[in-house]
Enzyme design. Structure first.
Site, short mmCIF file in Angstrom:
data_model
loop_
_atom_site.label_atom_id
_atom_site.label_comp_id
_atom_site.label_asym_id
_atom_site.label_seq_id
_atom_site.Cartn_x
_atom_site.Cartn_y
_atom_site.Cartn_z
N GLY A 1 -87.79 20.85 -20.84
CA GLY A 1 -88.26 19.49 -20.63
C GLY A 1 -89.59 19.23 -21.31
O GLY A 1 -89.81 18.15 -21.88
N TYR B 1 -75.82 28.03 -8.22
CA TYR B 1 -76.22 27.45 -9.51
C TYR B 1 -75.00 26.97 -10.29
O TYR B 1 -74.97 25.85 -10.82
CB TYR B 1 -76.99 28.50 -10.31
CG TYR B 1 -77.46 28.00 -11.65
CD1 TYR B 1 -78.44 27.01 -11.75
CD2 TYR B 1 -76.93 28.50 -12.84
CE1 TYR B 1 -78.87 26.54 -12.98
CE2 TYR B 1 -77.36 28.03 -14.08
CZ TYR B 1 -78.32 27.05 -14.15
OH TYR B 1 -78.76 26.57 -15.37
N1 LIG Z 1 -83.18 28.06 -20.06
C1 LIG Z 1 -81.88 28.27 -20.14
O1 LIG Z 1 -81.40 29.28 -20.68
C2 LIG Z 1 -80.92 27.27 -19.58
C3 LIG Z 1 -79.55 27.51 -19.72
C4 LIG Z 1 -78.65 26.57 -19.21
C5 LIG Z 1 -79.12 25.43 -18.59
N2 LIG Z 1 -80.46 25.23 -18.45
C6 LIG Z 1 -80.91 24.01 -17.75
O2 LIG Z 1 -82.02 23.45 -18.41
C7 LIG Z 1 -82.80 22.71 -17.48
C8 LIG Z 1 -84.27 23.00 -17.69
O3 LIG Z 1 -84.54 24.33 -17.34
P1 LIG Z 1 -85.60 25.26 -18.09
O4 LIG Z 1 -84.82 26.38 -18.67
O5 LIG Z 1 -86.50 24.47 -18.94
O6 LIG Z 1 -86.39 25.86 -16.81
P2 LIG Z 1 -87.91 25.80 -16.36
O7 LIG Z 1 -88.83 26.27 -17.44
O8 LIG Z 1 -87.94 26.53 -15.06
O9 LIG Z 1 -88.18 24.25 -16.11
C9 LIG Z 1 -87.57 23.60 -15.02
C10 LIG Z 1 -88.27 22.29 -14.77
O10 LIG Z 1 -87.69 21.69 -13.60
C11 LIG Z 1 -88.73 21.33 -12.72
N3 LIG Z 1 -88.33 21.35 -11.31
C12 LIG Z 1 -87.91 22.40 -10.57
N4 LIG Z 1 -87.71 22.01 -9.29
C13 LIG Z 1 -88.02 20.70 -9.24
C14 LIG Z 1 -88.06 19.74 -8.20
N5 LIG Z 1 -87.78 20.06 -6.92
N6 LIG Z 1 -88.43 18.47 -8.48
C15 LIG Z 1 -88.77 18.12 -9.76
N7 LIG Z 1 -88.79 18.99 -10.78
C16 LIG Z 1 -88.42 20.27 -10.52
C17 LIG Z 1 -89.81 22.37 -12.97
O11 LIG Z 1 -91.05 21.91 -12.45
P3 LIG Z 1 -92.30 22.92 -12.20
O12 LIG Z 1 -93.03 23.00 -13.52
O13 LIG Z 1 -93.07 22.19 -11.15
O14 LIG Z 1 -91.73 24.22 -11.76
C18 LIG Z 1 -89.77 22.46 -14.47
O15 LIG Z 1 -90.49 21.41 -15.05
C19 LIG Z 1 -82.27 23.05 -16.10
O16 LIG Z 1 -81.47 21.99 -15.62
C20 LIG Z 1 -81.40 24.28 -16.35
O17 LIG Z 1 -80.34 24.40 -15.43
C21 LIG Z 1 -81.37 26.11 -18.93
#
Ligand SMILES: NC(=O)c1ccc[n+]([C@@H]2O[C@H](COP(=O)([O-])OP(=O)(O)OC[C@H]3O[C@@H](n4cnc5c(N)ncnc54)[C@H](OP(=O)(O)O)[C@@H]3O)[C@@H](O)[C@H]2O)c1
Length: 301
Positions: A22, A171
């Protein structure tokens, strides 16, 4: 190098923009000269991210919106604040999410992973529908995962934690619900002649903070190994950005990396469960009932 996305003058709201994918999407959107609103649960992290974006891209100040997807009340508050502050929205990226967190229920009594990843993003999107319908070529993108293939859930169980509690099953179910719901929203938007395009995308894999929050062995493994093993955040963002920021993919698309986990974007294949229209209808109906809202297209006309 920062890819160029044609977003000039558009208002783009990105959830979970304080970290990982994000945060990177927000950088690309600001670089494309859009008005970016970053939404997140932590005021401190939001402010830090805003300052970083304004420092690196001073031509286009970023706005923030406090949004904690763990609580429906908080989501409704954010929807109401959005209506007070903006007359329209062009792009909504439902990116925020958690993975493999410790099993538990959220304050509304539903599985916490499902609440944060699916129920609240749907409530948020439906709440912002009138603003989106006033936008220019409006697009709403949900974020799924290849893990959605592992879901065997039924709509009747949507708010229930897996039994026995299993963090990865929770998940997978939530990511299948993201995809299924985006496909169904797209069908209903088309049937209602709404201008809003609903899509879904998945990033493959990318090195972020995902999966690191929790006390399980897999959380420990993610903390220790993810930064060394997984591809870069920029790589993971490509499918999400192509789906959300361009009109390369039409409404109802599911976009992912060509080589499943990495590579340029292409049309990905949803699981047979996500493609089942009856399952999709029931999933969206059950979601709307659980979050206590109704889907109303065309309220601005
Ligand atoms: N990375 C991968 O390999 C991967 C693979 C498949 C899908 N995805 C999807 O990609 C998306 C982004 O994930 P990411 O990999 O960038 O993970 P990340 O670095 O952990 O970022 C997740 C984001 O979601 C926010 N968040 C978590 N709980 C929340 C809540 N209760 N209310 C509002 N915001 C919240 C976090 O905020 P904080 O900064 O406050 O924690 C953070 O900004 C997710 O939907 C994930 O399922 C990722």
């Amino acid at each position: 190098m920062i890819p160029t996305y044609p977003l000039e003058g558009r208002r783009v709201l990105i959830t979970g923009a304080t970290s990982g994918l994000g945060r990177q999407l927000a950088r690309w959107a600001v670089a494309g000269r859009s008005h970016v609103i970053i939404a997140g649960r932590s005021p401190e992290r939001l402010e830090l991210t805003r300052q970083e974006l304004d420092r690196d891209f001073p031509h286009s100040p970023t706005e923030t919106l406090l949004l904690d997807l763990a609580s429906f009340e908080n989501v409704r508050g954010a929807v109401s604040e959005a209506h007070d502050r903006w007359a329209s929205l062009d792009v909504l990226v439902n990116n925020a999410g958690v993975m493999a967190i410790d099993p538990g229920l959220g304050p509304d009594g539903h599985d916490l992973t499902m609440t944060v990843n699916h129920l609240s993003p749907t409530l948020f999107s439906v709440g912002l529908l009138d603003l989106l319908e006033r936008g220019r070529s409006p697009r709403v993108t949900f974020t799924s995962s290849v893990m959605h293939w592992l879901s065997r859930s039924r709509p009747g169980l949507l708010g229930e934690p897996p039994s026995p509690p299993r963090r990865w099953v929770a998940y997978a179910r939530s990511k299948e619900a993201n995809l299924t719901t985006s496909l169904e929203l797209s069908r209903r938007a088309r049937d209602s002649h709404s201008p809003v395009a609903f899509l879904c995308a998945h990033p493959g894999v990318a090195s972020t903070h995902l999966g690191q929050e929790g006390h399980g062995v897999s959380n420990w493994f993610m903390r220790a190994m993810a930064p060394r093993l997984l591809p870069s955040v920029e790589q993971g963002c490509r499918s999400l950005a192509d789906a959300a920021f361009t009109d390369e993919y039409p409404a109802g698309s599911y976009v992912g990396p060509r080589a499943v986990l990495v590579g340029p974007s292409h049309l990905a294949r949803p699981s047979s469960l996500a493609r089942d229209p009856r399952h999709a209808r029931e999933t969206l109906d059950r979601t709307l009932a659980l979050v206590g809202t109704q889907l109303v297209f065309g309220s601005t006309t």
